[in-house]
Scaffold this motif. Structure first.
Motif, PDB file in Angstrom:
ATOM      1  N   UNK A  23      -4.326   3.727  -7.867  1.00  0.00           N
ATOM      2  CA  UNK A  23      -5.232   4.245  -6.844  1.00  0.00           C
ATOM      3  C   UNK A  23      -6.197   3.148  -6.378  1.00  0.00           C
ATOM      4  N   UNK A  24      -6.768   2.402  -7.347  1.00  0.00           N
ATOM      5  CA  UNK A  24      -7.692   1.317  -6.992  1.00  0.00           C
ATOM      6  C   UNK A  24      -7.005   0.314  -6.076  1.00  0.00           C
ATOM      7  N   UNK A  35     -12.100   6.053   1.555  1.00  0.00           N
ATOM      8  CA  UNK A  35     -12.520   5.889   0.168  1.00  0.00           C
ATOM      9  C   UNK A  35     -13.238   4.575  -0.076  1.00  0.00           C
ATOM     10  N   UNK A  75       0.829  -1.197   0.000  1.00  0.00           N
ATOM     11  CA  UNK A  75       0.000   0.000   0.000  1.00  0.00           C
ATOM     12  C   UNK A  75       0.870   1.256   0.000  1.00  0.00           C
ATOM     13  N   UNK A  98     -11.106  11.321  -7.418  1.00  0.00           N
ATOM     14  CA  UNK A  98     -10.893  10.900  -6.033  1.00  0.00           C
ATOM     15  C   UNK A  98      -9.419  10.788  -5.668  1.00  0.00           C
ATOM     16  N   UNK A  99      -8.565  10.719  -6.679  1.00  0.00           N
ATOM     17  CA  UNK A  99      -7.127  10.695  -6.431  1.00  0.00           C
ATOM     18  C   UNK A  99      -6.683  11.869  -5.576  1.00  0.00           C
ATOM     19  N   UNK A 159     -14.098   3.668  -7.635  1.00  0.00           N
ATOM     20  CA  UNK A 159     -12.664   3.891  -7.402  1.00  0.00           C
ATOM     21  C   UNK A 159     -11.939   4.242  -8.693  1.00  0.00           C
ATOM     22  N   UNK A 160     -12.533   3.874  -9.825  1.00  0.00           N
ATOM     23  CA  UNK A 160     -11.881   4.106 -11.106  1.00  0.00           C
ATOM     24  C   UNK A 160     -12.082   5.564 -11.524  1.00  0.00           C
ATOM     25  N   UNK A 161     -11.653   6.476 -10.630  1.00  0.00           N
ATOM     26  CA  UNK A 161     -11.975   7.880 -10.842  1.00  0.00           C
ATOM     27  C   UNK A 161     -10.749   8.728 -10.619  1.00  0.00           C
ATOM     28  N   UNK A 162     -10.442   9.569 -11.572  1.00  0.00           N
ATOM     29  CA  UNK A 162      -9.269  10.422 -11.459  1.00  0.00           C
ATOM     30  C   UNK A 162      -9.484  11.507 -10.400  1.00  0.00           C
ATOM     31  N   UNK A 192      -6.775   7.343   3.965  1.00  0.00           N
ATOM     32  CA  UNK A 192      -7.405   7.568   2.660  1.00  0.00           C
ATOM     33  C   UNK A 192      -8.193   6.352   2.223  1.00  0.00           C
ATOM     34  N   UNK A 193      -7.619   5.154   2.371  1.00  0.00           N
ATOM     35  CA  UNK A 193      -8.319   4.005   1.805  1.00  0.00           C
ATOM     36  C   UNK A 193      -9.530   3.616   2.639  1.00  0.00           C
ATOM     37  N   UNK A 241      -5.029   5.863 -12.089  1.00  0.00           N
ATOM     38  CA  UNK A 241      -6.300   5.332 -11.573  1.00  0.00           C
ATOM     39  C   UNK A 241      -6.127   3.906 -11.077  1.00  0.00           C
ATOM     40  N   UNK A 266       1.383  18.276  -3.064  1.00  0.00           N
ATOM     41  CA  UNK A 266       2.259  17.260  -2.468  1.00  0.00           C
ATOM     42  C   UNK A 266       3.711  17.580  -2.793  1.00  0.00           C
ATOM     43  N   UNK A 301       1.132   4.423  -2.927  1.00  0.00           N
ATOM     44  CA  UNK A 301       1.009   5.879  -2.755  1.00  0.00           C
ATOM     45  C   UNK A 301       2.271   6.575  -3.237  1.00  0.00           C
ATOM     46  N   UNK A 357       2.182   9.404  -7.228  1.00  0.00           N
ATOM     47  CA  UNK A 357       2.463  10.796  -7.566  1.00  0.00           C
ATOM     48  C   UNK A 357       3.176  10.900  -8.920  1.00  0.00           C
ATOM     49  N   UNK A 403      -1.704  17.094  -6.573  1.00  0.00           N
ATOM     50  CA  UNK A 403      -0.374  16.506  -6.747  1.00  0.00           C
ATOM     51  C   UNK A 403       0.694  17.586  -6.634  1.00  0.00           C
ATOM     52  N   UNK A 419      -2.064   6.383   3.556  1.00  0.00           N
ATOM     53  CA  UNK A 419      -2.725   5.248   2.924  1.00  0.00           C
ATOM     54  C   UNK A 419      -3.835   4.691   3.775  1.00  0.00           C
ATOM     55  N   UNK A 445      -6.055  11.080  -1.389  1.00  0.00           N
ATOM     56  CA  UNK A 445      -4.759  10.733  -0.785  1.00  0.00           C
ATOM     57  C   UNK A 445      -3.727  11.849  -0.938  1.00  0.00           C
ATOM     58  N   UNK A 446      -3.780  12.596  -2.030  1.00  0.00           N
ATOM     59  CA  UNK A 446      -2.800  13.664  -2.221  1.00  0.00           C
ATOM     60  C   UNK A 446      -2.939  14.750  -1.151  1.00  0.00           C
ATOM     61  N   UNK A 490      -4.714  17.374 -10.343  1.00  0.00           N
ATOM     62  CA  UNK A 490      -3.310  17.721 -10.576  1.00  0.00           C
ATOM     63  C   UNK A 490      -2.843  18.757  -9.570  1.00  0.00           C
TER      64      UNK A 490
END
Lengths: 160, 439
Positions: free
Chosen positions: A53-54, B288, A16, B65-66, B60-63, B284-285, A50, B254, A20, A24, B251, B281, B69-70, B248
């Motif tokens: 991330x999953x 999410x 995990x 929601x990224x 989760x397959x979404x840019x 965030x997880x 993505x 970060x 992360x 980035x 990011x 992690x 964690x950032x 972005x």
């Protein structure tokens, strides 16, 4: 047995953290490629981020069950250790049902994606889908460990 | 609705009934939401349990929601990199001579922090460690210290950048840049309300005061903090100028925080970095994962057109913009007691959007009412994440700090009422700076 589970837990945590740390990179590349000519504007950066991330979410959700960090609502007054253990057993059973659904449906989900590749990066899709049955199996293992603990408390063998 | 076995009413009863029953049995919220879908998925011939897996995957397959964690990582990097320490010092030179000095610093730091991080839970976690013990040592009440730390942490999602605004923008398609600008004034007003509350507490309980700092100390401290204070301008400015997308920008935050920690303040090492990454992690997880099962739950609600059935009544009441505003705030406040803010946006935000549109409420006004109400939900029991975190750090049960939290919520709720009654409060800044985003 418990040492094996500990080791597995540590492995998942490492993975995990790795996700992360790497996450980035593709996003940064995406920005750099837009404003400079240093690298070509790769099409796979968005998809790769993505997918990382999953995996991060699923790995974190797996270890969350063992660490007991999935958020719960507490409406009960302070319970005796035995009553708390009994309640814990009930809620663990419910989570176990969920875990088994993830194993069963996740298995189909992975088989369904067996021969397919992702649209942009052309990665094999099962590599991502397999996170679901893996999560189900992992939860089952972690819950099994908790069942043993709670039944011990219910039988009055340990005081915790 | 074609060929559904269950009527919308029955489906709603099964979904919400199972969900609440499981919550009482102390099943984690994320799993309760997913399990509540099962009876429906199994009884409808057109659906099966694969749907649950598919919907969580889609979520989760979404840019977008990224960004979650950032933003958490930015906050954690700031803490290990010495940025927080500089901001504490700056806050002290500014409000240290007010009654209840340390608590005032607590609130002001949350404002600075809110401008860099978009996550209230990260704020609550770091400031609880920073302030609660220190405040108790100086003679502040423990319950007061927990409560002020938790309620000031909610500013992080109101003042830009904000995770909730990014999710809102993704789910309800509203301009994130405009929401960022709109959040600034309401956030500062709520912070002001909290500082007044601290002042009153300090007068009643005779909380300590620090000697006033000289102007020179203030300028030296501000100079040292300048690179950190510059972060919100990079993030918000970059989005408004169209340099990068919301994700972005997270990011970029970060990377900026990492650069400051490594090259400017030079307090980061590998062990702390690993710790920051693993904490990010974990939080965030867990947050999410809940989004995934909430999406499946919300998907089923939409499948039976339950939102439409629920709202048909409310629309017929014929409320004006202000009435609808209060209704929306009330709905989000109630939901916020039981659900985390992100799943609440996914499930309830989409339900309420047609209602807001039916009275021509401005989408940005709607968004700010929703986000501020949900932010307050972070400290309301039984499921107030920030309050839970602060109590966990102080090692006391949630009930312990409840009274002071509720007292502090009163002036905050008055500010929310002001935002509902006067749409200009959120709308004036975007109107002045980026009017093209409001159309």
């Amino acid at each position: 047995m418990r040492r094996f589970v500990d080791l597995y837990h540590r492995l998942l945590t490492w993975l995990m953290v790795g996700m992360i740390a790497v996450l980035i990179v593709p996003v940064t590349l995406q920005i750099i490629s837009r404003y400079t000519a240093l690298i070509p504007s790769w099409i796979w950066t968005e998809e790769a981020s993505r997918f990382l991330f999953i995996w991060m979410v699923m790995l974190g959700a797996m270890i969350g069950v063992r660490e007991g960090t999935h958020f719960e609502v507490d409406v009960w007054p302070t319970l005796s250790p035995r009553a708390a253990a009994a309640l814990h057993l009930v809620s663990s059973l419910a989570v176990l049902v969920f875990a088994l659904v993830f194993v069963w449906a996740g298995f189909q989900f992975t088989r369904f994606a067996w021969n397919r590749v992702s649209e942009l990066a052309e990665l094999p899709l099962w590599l991502i889908h397999v996170a679901w049955p893996l999560a189900g199996l992992t939860w089952t293992v972690f819950l099994g460990e908790k069942f043993v603990d709670n039944i011990r408390i219910l039988r009055g063998k340990t005081t915790a | 609705m074609t060929g559904a076995v269950l009527t919308p009413g029955m489906a709603a009863l099964v979904l919400f009934g199972t969900f609440f029953a499981l919550l009482v049995a102390r099943v984690p919220v994320a799993f309760a939401l997913g399990l509540a879908c099962l009876p429906i998925l199994l009884s409808e011939p057109r659906l099966d349990s694969m749907q649950l897996v598919q919907e969580t995957f889609n979520a989760y397959n979404s840019f977008i929601l990224l960004a979650v964690p950032f933003f958490l990582l930015t906050a954690n990097l700031m803490n290990i990199g010495g940025i927080s320490d500089r901001l504490v010092h700056l806050s002290r030179t500014m409000v240290g001579h007010f009654p209840g000095a340390l608590a005032q610093i607590n609130v002001l730091l949350s404002v600075f922090f809110a401008g860099i991080s978009g996550s209230s839970t990260a704020d609550a976690a770091s400031q609880s460690k920073l302030f609660i013990e220190a405040q108790v040592k100086e003679g502040y009440g423990l319950s007061f210290s927990i409560a002020i730390t938790a309620v000031s942490a909610v500013l992080a999602v109101i003042i830009p950048p904000s995770i909730l605004m990014i999710v809102w923008g993704g789910v309800i398609s509203t301009s994130i840049g405009a929401m960022y600008l709109a959040g600034i004034l309401p956030g500062l007003l709520i912070a002001l309300a909290q500082m007044v509350t601290v002042h009153v507490y300090a007068k009643i309980y005779h909380y300590p005061v620090y000697p006033r700092s000289t102007l020179k100390e203030f300028f030296v401290s501000a100079w040292q903090s300048l690179p950190a204070l510059f972060t919100p301008f990079i993030i918000v400015g970059g989005i408004l100028l169209g340099w990068f997308t919301a994700t972005e920008s997270a990011a970029i935050a970060v990377i900026y925080a990492a650069i400051l920690s490594i090259f400017f303040y030079r307090e980061m090492d590998l062990k702390r970095l690993y710790h920051a990454l693993s904490e990010t992690g974990r939080l965030a997880s867990v947050a999410l994962f809940c989004v995934g099962t909430a999406s499946a739950f919300g998907w089923l609600l939409a499948y039976y057109q339950i939102p439409k059935a629920l709202l048909a009544n409310v629309i017929s009441w014929g409320m004006g913009i202000t009435g609808v505003g209060f209704f929306i705030a009330f709905a989000f406040l109630v939901v916020g007691c039981f659900l985390d803010a992100i799943p609440a946006i996914i499930i309830v935000g989409t339900i309420l959007q047609p209602l807001a549109a039916s009275v021509n409420m401005h989408p940005i006004h709607f968004a700010i009412i929703g986000i501020v109400s949900l932010a307050f939900g972070l400290v309301t029991p039984p499921y107030g994440l920030c309050l839970m975190i602060s109590c966990a750090v102080a090692k006391v049960p949630l009930k312990f700090a409840l009274k002071d939290t509720l007292i502090m919520l009163v002036p905050m709720l008055l500010m929310l009422a002001a935002i509902i009654i006067w749409p200009e409060i959120p709308l004036i800044l975007p109107r002045l700076i980026a009017p093209e985003l409001l159309k």
